[in-house]
Design a protein around this motif. Structure first.
Motif, PDB file in Angstrom:
ATOM      1  N   ILE A   4       0.823  -1.307  -0.172  1.00  0.00           N
ATOM      2  CA  ILE A   4       0.009  -0.099  -0.062  1.00  0.00           C
ATOM      3  C   ILE A   4       0.793   1.332   0.183  1.00  0.00           C
ATOM      4  N   THR A   5       1.819   1.232   0.857  1.00  0.00           N
ATOM      5  CA  THR A   5       2.692   2.513   1.057  1.00  0.00           C
ATOM      6  C   THR A   5       3.745   2.655   0.111  1.00  0.00           C
ATOM      7  N   GLY A   6       4.272   1.451  -0.851  1.00  0.00           N
ATOM      8  CA  GLY A   6       5.342   1.662  -1.690  1.00  0.00           C
ATOM      9  C   GLY A   6       4.846   1.955  -3.101  1.00  0.00           C
ATOM     10  N   LYS A   7       5.752   2.338  -3.929  1.00  0.00           N
ATOM     11  CA  LYS A   7       5.444   2.309  -5.425  1.00  0.00           C
ATOM     12  C   LYS A   7       5.867   1.072  -6.016  1.00  0.00           C
ATOM     13  N   THR A   8       4.730   0.249  -5.726  1.00  0.00           N
ATOM     14  CA  THR A   8       5.095  -1.159  -6.129  1.00  0.00           C
ATOM     15  C   THR A   8       4.824  -1.367  -7.867  1.00  0.00           C
ATOM     16  N   ILE A   9       3.994  -0.612  -8.534  1.00  0.00           N
ATOM     17  CA  ILE A   9       3.986  -0.967  -9.848  1.00  0.00           C
ATOM     18  C   ILE A   9       5.297  -0.361 -10.736  1.00  0.00           C
ATOM     19  N   GLY A  10       5.839   0.809 -10.286  1.00  0.00           N
ATOM     20  CA  GLY A  10       7.092   1.336 -10.727  1.00  0.00           C
ATOM     21  C   GLY A  10       8.374   0.315 -10.600  1.00  0.00           C
ATOM     22  N   LYS A  11       8.415  -0.217  -9.120  1.00  0.00           N
ATOM     23  CA  LYS A  11       9.270  -0.997  -8.808  1.00  0.00           C
ATOM     24  C   LYS A  11       9.196  -2.501  -9.795  1.00  0.00           C
ATOM     25  N   ALA A  12       7.927  -2.888  -9.801  1.00  0.00           N
ATOM     26  CA  ALA A  12       7.776  -4.137 -10.756  1.00  0.00           C
ATOM     27  C   ALA A  12       8.263  -4.170 -12.150  1.00  0.00           C
ATOM     28  N   MET A  13       8.088  -2.789 -12.704  1.00  0.00           N
ATOM     29  CA  MET A  13       8.301  -2.420 -14.195  1.00  0.00           C
ATOM     30  C   MET A  13       9.864  -2.365 -14.002  1.00  0.00           C
ATOM     31  N   THR A  14      10.619  -1.833 -13.200  1.00  0.00           N
ATOM     32  CA  THR A  14      12.051  -1.972 -13.148  1.00  0.00           C
ATOM     33  C   THR A  14      12.500  -3.399 -13.079  1.00  0.00           C
ATOM     34  N   VAL A  15      12.075  -4.193 -12.244  1.00  0.00           N
ATOM     35  CA  VAL A  15      12.591  -5.526 -12.088  1.00  0.00           C
ATOM     36  C   VAL A  15      12.361  -6.227 -13.302  1.00  0.00           C
ATOM     37  N   VAL A  16      11.057  -5.920 -14.238  1.00  0.00           N
ATOM     38  CA  VAL A  16      11.057  -6.708 -15.463  1.00  0.00           C
ATOM     39  C   VAL A  16      12.153  -6.223 -16.297  1.00  0.00           C
ATOM     40  N   GLY A  17      12.254  -4.766 -16.413  1.00  0.00           N
ATOM     41  CA  GLY A  17      13.350  -4.353 -17.171  1.00  0.00           C
ATOM     42  C   GLY A  17      14.658  -4.956 -16.945  1.00  0.00           C
ATOM     43  N   VAL A  18      15.137  -5.050 -15.665  1.00  0.00           N
ATOM     44  CA  VAL A  18      16.291  -5.745 -15.288  1.00  0.00           C
ATOM     45  C   VAL A  18      16.310  -7.073 -15.761  1.00  0.00           C
ATOM     46  N   ILE A  19      15.441  -7.973 -15.583  1.00  0.00           N
ATOM     47  CA  ILE A  19      15.212  -9.421 -16.129  1.00  0.00           C
ATOM     48  C   ILE A  19      15.249  -9.577 -17.704  1.00  0.00           C
ATOM     49  N   TRP A  20      14.632  -8.703 -18.338  1.00  0.00           N
ATOM     50  CA  TRP A  20      14.854  -8.729 -19.815  1.00  0.00           C
ATOM     51  C   TRP A  20      16.456  -8.461 -20.128  1.00  0.00           C
ATOM     52  N   ALA A  21      16.908  -7.220 -19.684  1.00  0.00           N
ATOM     53  CA  ALA A  21      18.118  -6.966 -20.004  1.00  0.00           C
ATOM     54  C   ALA A  21      19.404  -7.939 -19.747  1.00  0.00           C
ATOM     55  N   SER A  22      19.039  -8.591 -18.481  1.00  0.00           N
ATOM     56  CA  SER A  22      19.921  -9.760 -18.126  1.00  0.00           C
ATOM     57  C   SER A  22      20.027 -11.072 -19.102  1.00  0.00           C
ATOM     58  N   SER A  23      18.559 -11.517 -19.429  1.00  0.00           N
ATOM     59  CA  SER A  23      18.291 -12.478 -20.493  1.00  0.00           C
ATOM     60  C   SER A  23      18.997 -12.246 -21.655  1.00  0.00           C
ATOM     61  N   PHE A  24      18.983 -11.043 -22.282  1.00  0.00           N
ATOM     62  CA  PHE A  24      19.441 -10.601 -23.488  1.00  0.00           C
ATOM     63  C   PHE A  24      20.906 -10.631 -23.548  1.00  0.00           C
ATOM     64  N   LEU A  25      21.664 -10.398 -22.486  1.00  0.00           N
ATOM     65  CA  LEU A  25      22.953 -10.495 -22.377  1.00  0.00           C
ATOM     66  C   LEU A  25      23.400 -11.928 -22.145  1.00  0.00           C
ATOM     67  N   LEU A  26      22.804 -12.527 -21.487  1.00  0.00           N
ATOM     68  CA  LEU A  26      23.239 -13.919 -21.168  1.00  0.00           C
ATOM     69  C   LEU A  26      23.124 -14.969 -22.388  1.00  0.00           C
ATOM     70  N   ALA A  27      22.158 -14.393 -23.343  1.00  0.00           N
ATOM     71  CA  ALA A  27      21.914 -15.179 -24.474  1.00  0.00           C
ATOM     72  C   ALA A  27      23.052 -14.637 -25.856  1.00  0.00           C
ATOM     73  N   ILE A  28      23.847 -13.728 -25.336  1.00  0.00           N
ATOM     74  CA  ILE A  28      24.658 -13.372 -26.489  1.00  0.00           C
ATOM     75  C   ILE A  28      25.560 -14.393 -27.289  1.00  0.00           C
ATOM     76  N   PRO A  29      26.235 -15.370 -26.151  1.00  0.00           N
ATOM     77  CA  PRO A  29      27.053 -16.115 -26.464  1.00  0.00           C
ATOM     78  C   PRO A  29      26.347 -17.272 -27.558  1.00  0.00           C
ATOM     79  N   ASP A  30      25.245 -17.408 -27.278  1.00  0.00           N
ATOM     80  CA  ASP A  30      24.481 -18.387 -28.191  1.00  0.00           C
ATOM     81  C   ASP A  30      24.625 -17.522 -29.744  1.00  0.00           C
ATOM     82  N   TRP A  31      24.446 -16.397 -29.894  1.00  0.00           N
ATOM     83  CA  TRP A  31      24.332 -15.784 -31.062  1.00  0.00           C
ATOM     84  C   TRP A  31      25.729 -15.746 -31.844  1.00  0.00           C
TER      85      TRP A  31
END
Length: 400
Positions: free
Chosen positions: A165-192
């Motif tokens: 209730i007190t935290g900006k949870t939606i904004g934090k969730a979007m930031t976590v999603v951004g970190v997840i996708w960025a990390s996944s893109f980077l970790l897949a580079i050796p396969d490319w």
């Protein structure tokens, strides 16, 4: 591994017929020009004789089902959360991230992977070969890291429910999603970088291509290292982390049950409802984790056996286990929406509304009816006299 000359000669012809290498386990253990010797572990070579058997028909059919179910299911999850503001909370945003990763894998990789056990040569070129392996690893990373984030979110919902209730949870969730996708893109580079196509001579004398996750020159050191790293990063560490969160959740729920006020009191009833709502959402997340374990454990077992058991025999069991594990990794991308349908009443109402809107007998599931759970949720939030306990209860319902 020792083998007689006749067996070596027959497998040599099969080696030249090795084509669509869908994963590290299907890489040949010798160069195509190498002689069959005792040092060449030919019992583990993937021989592309299955293109004439039932597997050549069954695998494309299965992948067709995966494609249809996955596109409809994951697309509906994304559309539901995007269309309905009431569904936009932290766990649902993370679930949309999970569904988007699965949907991209289904759209990009499934159509090409469906033909691996049917065609005798890779016909799509090197760019598609690289993109196929890249998307598989990227989607795996999104799935794994999102499951960790979902488990952490459920842990925090139980430990500190007021933060919802007190935290900006939606904004934090979007930031976590951004970190997840960025990390996944980077970790897949050796396969490319390392995946490529190699030409070979087929049984009819013509040349074909096989798509491999790394050049033959790097075999076997690179695939052994890659297989172990993938197991640790994308399976072992996430499973241990998620297990820790759920053990802590269980401990806290037990402690809260022991310290609950006297039965029958208003405070006790509110606390029981809050705990029940949190457990409900935690069960949905836990179902995603179990689905991931079931779908990916056979794959990791096979890869580790293939590269680290030098004296193991590649027999009919491992041949079937290989195909079974390979197909399960793609099944994982289409079953999460099904779990949501059966475990989340809120998602189920929207599923019925969007998917079965043309069937009169199913339209009774209308989330906008005054008697529905969704209406009660909105009324509770709008009610000016709502207490803090009621707010916590409403927010903790999340998906269910």
């Amino acid at each position: 591994m020792p083998s007689d000359q006749s067996a070596g000669d027959s497998m040599a012809s099969g080696l030249l017929n090795t084509t669509n290498v869908s994963d590290p386990s299907e890489m040949v253990k010798c160069n195509q020009s190498a002689n069959i010797t005792e040092n060449c572990t030919m019992e583990k070579v993937f021989v592309q004789g299955i293109s004439h058997g039932p597997i050549a028909i069954l695998v494309p059919i299965l992948f067709g089902i995966i494609f249809i179910v996955g596109v409809i299911g994951n697309g509906t999850v994304i559309f539901t959360v995007a269309r309905n503001k009431v569904m936009r909370n932290v766990p649902n945003i993370l679930i949309v991230s999970l569904s988007l990763g699965d949907l991209l894998l289904i759209l990009v990789s499934v159509p090409f992977s469906a033909t691996i056990y049917t065609l005798k040569s890779w016909p799509y070129g090197e760019t598609i070969c690289k993109f196929n392996f890249y998307m598989q690893t990227m989607s795996l990373g999104v799935s794994v890291f999102t499951l960790i984030a979902l488990s952490a979110d459920r842990y925090m919902a139980i430990v500190d429910p007021m933060s919802k209730i007190t935290g900006k949870t939606i904004g934090k969730a979007m930031t976590v999603v951004g970190v997840i996708w960025a990390s996944s893109f980077l970790l897949a580079i050796p396969d490319w970088i390392f995946s490529s196509t190699s030409d070979f001579r087929m049984e009819d004398g013509n040349y074909g291509y096989m798509c491999t996750p790394y050049p033959l020159a790097l075999y076997p050191a690179y695939p052994k290292t890659q297989g172990l790293i993938r197991f640790v990063v994308f399976f072992a560490i996430p499973v241990v982390t998620i297990g820790f969160f759920y053990l802590m959740m269980a401990y806290i729920l037990i402690q809260s049950g022991q310290s609950m006020p006297c039965e029958g009191s208003k405070s006790a009833m509110n606390q029981q409802r809050q705990i029940a709502a949190r457990k409900k959402v935690a069960k949905v997340v836990l179902s995603f984790v179990f689905i991931f374990l079931i779908c990916w454990l056979p794959r990791h077992i096979y890869i580790l056996w293939f590269f680290y058991d030098e004296y193991g025999e590649y027999n009919d069991f491992w041949y079937g286990f290989q195909i079974f594990g390979f197909c399960l990794t793609f099944v994982n991308s289409c079953v999460n929406p099904l779990a949501l349908y059966f475990l989340s009443s809120q998602f189920r109402k929207f599923y019925n509304k969007y998917l079965f809107c043309c069937i009169p007998t199913v339209r009774v599931y209308n989330p906008l009816e005054p008697t529905s759970t969704m209406h009660n949720f909105n009324s509770t939030v709008r009610r000016a006299s709502s207490t803090t306990n009621t707010m916590v209860h409403s927010m903790s319902q999340s998906m269910c």
